[in-house]
Design an enzyme around this catalytic site. Structure first.
Site, mmCIF file in Angstrom:
data_model
loop_
_atom_site.group_PDB
_atom_site.id
_atom_site.type_symbol
_atom_site.label_atom_id
_atom_site.label_comp_id
_atom_site.label_asym_id
_atom_site.label_seq_id
_atom_site.Cartn_x
_atom_site.Cartn_y
_atom_site.Cartn_z
ATOM 1 N N LYS A 127 0.806 -1.214 0.000
ATOM 2 C CA LYS A 127 0.000 0.000 0.000
ATOM 3 C C LYS A 127 0.847 1.277 0.000
ATOM 4 O O LYS A 127 0.295 2.375 -0.085
ATOM 5 C CB LYS A 127 -0.957 -0.016 1.192
ATOM 6 C CG LYS A 127 -1.988 -1.143 1.124
ATOM 7 C CD LYS A 127 -2.894 -1.135 2.336
ATOM 8 C CE LYS A 127 -3.892 -2.278 2.272
ATOM 9 N NZ LYS A 127 -3.250 -3.598 2.430
ATOM 10 N N LYS A 162 -8.396 1.535 5.186
ATOM 11 C CA LYS A 162 -7.662 0.274 5.264
ATOM 12 C C LYS A 162 -6.498 0.404 6.241
ATOM 13 O O LYS A 162 -5.826 1.451 6.261
ATOM 14 C CB LYS A 162 -7.044 -0.099 3.905
ATOM 15 C CG LYS A 162 -7.965 -0.171 2.725
ATOM 16 C CD LYS A 162 -7.149 -0.535 1.476
ATOM 17 C CE LYS A 162 -7.970 -0.498 0.211
ATOM 18 N NZ LYS A 162 -7.161 -0.893 -0.971
ATOM 19 N N ARG A 212 -7.247 -9.190 -10.227
ATOM 20 C CA ARG A 212 -5.888 -9.538 -9.823
ATOM 21 C C ARG A 212 -5.114 -9.923 -11.084
ATOM 22 O O ARG A 212 -5.466 -10.872 -11.772
ATOM 23 C CB ARG A 212 -5.905 -10.689 -8.820
ATOM 24 C CG ARG A 212 -4.577 -11.421 -8.593
ATOM 25 C CD ARG A 212 -3.449 -10.514 -8.095
ATOM 26 N NE ARG A 212 -3.735 -9.815 -6.874
ATOM 27 C CZ ARG A 212 -3.502 -10.294 -5.660
ATOM 28 N NH1 ARG A 212 -2.982 -11.504 -5.511
ATOM 29 N NH2 ARG A 212 -3.770 -9.564 -4.596
ATOM 30 N N ARG A 226 -12.228 -10.849 -9.185
ATOM 31 C CA ARG A 226 -12.768 -11.274 -7.898
ATOM 32 C C ARG A 226 -13.970 -10.396 -7.572
ATOM 33 O O ARG A 226 -13.819 -9.194 -7.364
ATOM 34 C CB ARG A 226 -11.692 -11.171 -6.821
ATOM 35 C CG ARG A 226 -10.451 -12.022 -7.126
ATOM 36 C CD ARG A 226 -9.287 -11.687 -6.236
ATOM 37 N NE ARG A 226 -8.854 -10.302 -6.385
ATOM 38 C CZ ARG A 226 -7.915 -9.725 -5.645
ATOM 39 N NH1 ARG A 226 -7.301 -10.413 -4.705
ATOM 40 N NH2 ARG A 226 -7.582 -8.469 -5.846
ATOM 41 N N ARG A 234 -15.678 -5.881 0.033
ATOM 42 C CA ARG A 234 -14.349 -6.459 -0.178
ATOM 43 C C ARG A 234 -14.462 -7.642 -1.134
ATOM 44 O O ARG A 234 -15.392 -8.438 -1.040
ATOM 45 C CB ARG A 234 -13.751 -6.920 1.151
ATOM 46 C CG ARG A 234 -13.590 -5.806 2.166
ATOM 47 C CD ARG A 234 -13.213 -6.357 3.533
ATOM 48 N NE ARG A 234 -14.247 -7.238 4.064
ATOM 49 C CZ ARG A 234 -14.127 -7.947 5.188
ATOM 50 N NH1 ARG A 234 -13.002 -7.879 5.883
ATOM 51 N NH2 ARG A 234 -15.113 -8.709 5.614
ATOM 52 N N ASP A 274 -3.637 -5.247 -8.084
ATOM 53 C CA ASP A 274 -5.088 -5.170 -8.005
ATOM 54 C C ASP A 274 -5.555 -3.949 -8.782
ATOM 55 O O ASP A 274 -5.043 -2.834 -8.583
ATOM 56 C CB ASP A 274 -5.545 -5.067 -6.549
ATOM 57 C CG ASP A 274 -5.190 -6.312 -5.744
ATOM 58 O OD1 ASP A 274 -4.972 -7.362 -6.363
ATOM 59 O OD2 ASP A 274 -5.139 -6.223 -4.506
ATOM 60 N N GLU A 282 -3.420 -1.671 -5.532
ATOM 61 C CA GLU A 282 -2.352 -2.249 -4.730
ATOM 62 C C GLU A 282 -1.357 -2.971 -5.626
ATOM 63 O O GLU A 282 -1.713 -3.433 -6.712
ATOM 64 C CB GLU A 282 -2.898 -3.245 -3.680
ATOM 65 C CG GLU A 282 -3.677 -2.607 -2.554
ATOM 66 C CD GLU A 282 -4.017 -3.592 -1.443
ATOM 67 O OE1 GLU A 282 -3.398 -4.689 -1.403
ATOM 68 O OE2 GLU A 282 -4.883 -3.270 -0.623
ATOM 69 N N ASN A 284 1.074 -6.161 -4.908
ATOM 70 C CA ASN A 284 1.334 -7.187 -3.903
ATOM 71 C C ASN A 284 2.631 -7.923 -4.227
ATOM 72 O O ASN A 284 2.726 -8.600 -5.255
ATOM 73 C CB ASN A 284 0.168 -8.174 -3.862
ATOM 74 C CG ASN A 284 -1.145 -7.491 -3.489
ATOM 75 O OD1 ASN A 284 -1.434 -7.296 -2.323
ATOM 76 N ND2 ASN A 284 -1.923 -7.112 -4.495
#
Length: 315
Positions: A127, A162, A212, A226, A234, A274, A282, A284
């Site tokens: 983040k 978050k 993703r 997703r 979420r 994301d 984001e 990751n």
């Protein structure tokens, strides 16, 4: 690759993984299929002493059999510098224990190839690293200051709050303009942690899904969508998000073209980003997931591309 590799996998307890969804498991299966030797250990089994990085580890064999998916050999103390590759695959939270592990593994990298590069993992929390690309993101701030949060909410109305170093959707809140819980929520976060929060403009396109995208050595290789469960903001699969097949859009390709060279430069071989609607949210780098879902939808085994990249770097 002409030579079998010694591969140590730093991960969570292998008995607890879901073999139908775990990305580390298919990375191990692919390594084993290529003739590499696998070792398993937990991050708590690391020792740094006299300039050496030791781990109490066990040889492991894996198979796709529910309830019988691994066999562990006798534990022994091994100098990690004798390994060819270390996969750093323990799940967050990205706390001081996680950061300490990156410092320890940095002692052996790159002579022993650590995936992903431990210094880059430490310097690219999901983040925070993403904030280097503000023009690709929804309006976002990282702050401790309740006044700044309230000003941000007055500007946007709908916001997402978050924890900065959380994972799996834990502690993520969608606050609508009429929601009276903002102050209480900020107080609760302040009691639980000294870390600032990420505050993000709510993107309504999340109802259609949070994409993703997997990048291997900076190149986009596949994606899943997703979709949040009914009544949920979420989309993480840990909290009921439903995976769907999806192709990369032109905007997705544009985002990947912007960030890919930086990922490659930093030695971040396996990354999951994301994207909601047209926005990157984001990056990751700690323990990305999604490989098995992409295989089920597209028939593409991205673990092969990841091992191709690892073997190329070892060669």
């Amino acid at each position: 690759m002409t030579r079998a590799l010694q591969v140590a996998v730093q991960m969570d307890p292998i008995h607890s993984i879901n073999i139908d969804g775990d990305s580390t498991f298919v990375l191990m299966l692919e390594a084993q299929a290529r003739g590499h030797t696998l070792w398993h250990y937990h991050v708590k089994d690391l020792t740094l002493t006299a300039g050496r990085v030791l781990a109490r580890m066990q040889p492991v064999e894996v198979r796709r059999e529910k309830g019988n998916h691994y066999t562990l050999g006798e534990a022994r103390e091994v100098d990690l510098s004798t390994m060819d590759v270390v996969l750093m695959r323990q799940d967050p939270p990205f706390d001081m224990a996680y950061i300490t592990a990156t410092h320890i593994l940095e002692m052996i990298h790159p002579r022993t190839l650590v995936v992903n590069d431990p210094a880059s993992v430490r310097n690219a929390p999901e983040k925070l690293f993403v904030m280097q690309f503000p023009d690709l993101m929804p309006d976002t701030m990282i702050t401790h200051d309740p006044l700044e949060v309230r000003k941000f909410r007055e500007k946007h109305g709908d916001i997402i709050v978050k924890p900065l170093f959380g994972n799996g959707g834990a502690g993520v809140f969608h606050l609508r303009p009429e929601d009276g819980n903002l102050n209480a929520l900020l107080e609760l976060y302040a009691e639980k942690s000294r870390e600032p929060l990420m505050i993000q403009q709510y993107v309504p396109a999340v109802r259609e899904g949070d994409k993703r995208i997997i990048l291997v050595d900076g190149e986009p290789m596949g994606a899943i969508n997703r979709v949040p469960a009914a009544g949920e903001s979420r989309s993480n699969m840990h909290v009921g998000g439903r995976p769907e097949q999806i192709a990369l859009s032109e905007r997705d390709k544009e985002i990947c073209a912007r960030i890919g060279p930086e990922l490659k430069k930093r030695g971040l071989i396996f990354v999951g980003i994301d994207v909601i609607g047209d926005y990157l949210t984001e990056i990751n780098v700690t323990s990305p997931t999604g490989l098995q879902e992409i295989t089920r939808f597209d028939g593409v085994q991205l673990e092969k591309a990841i091992w191709d990249a690892i073997e190329s770097k070892r060669a």
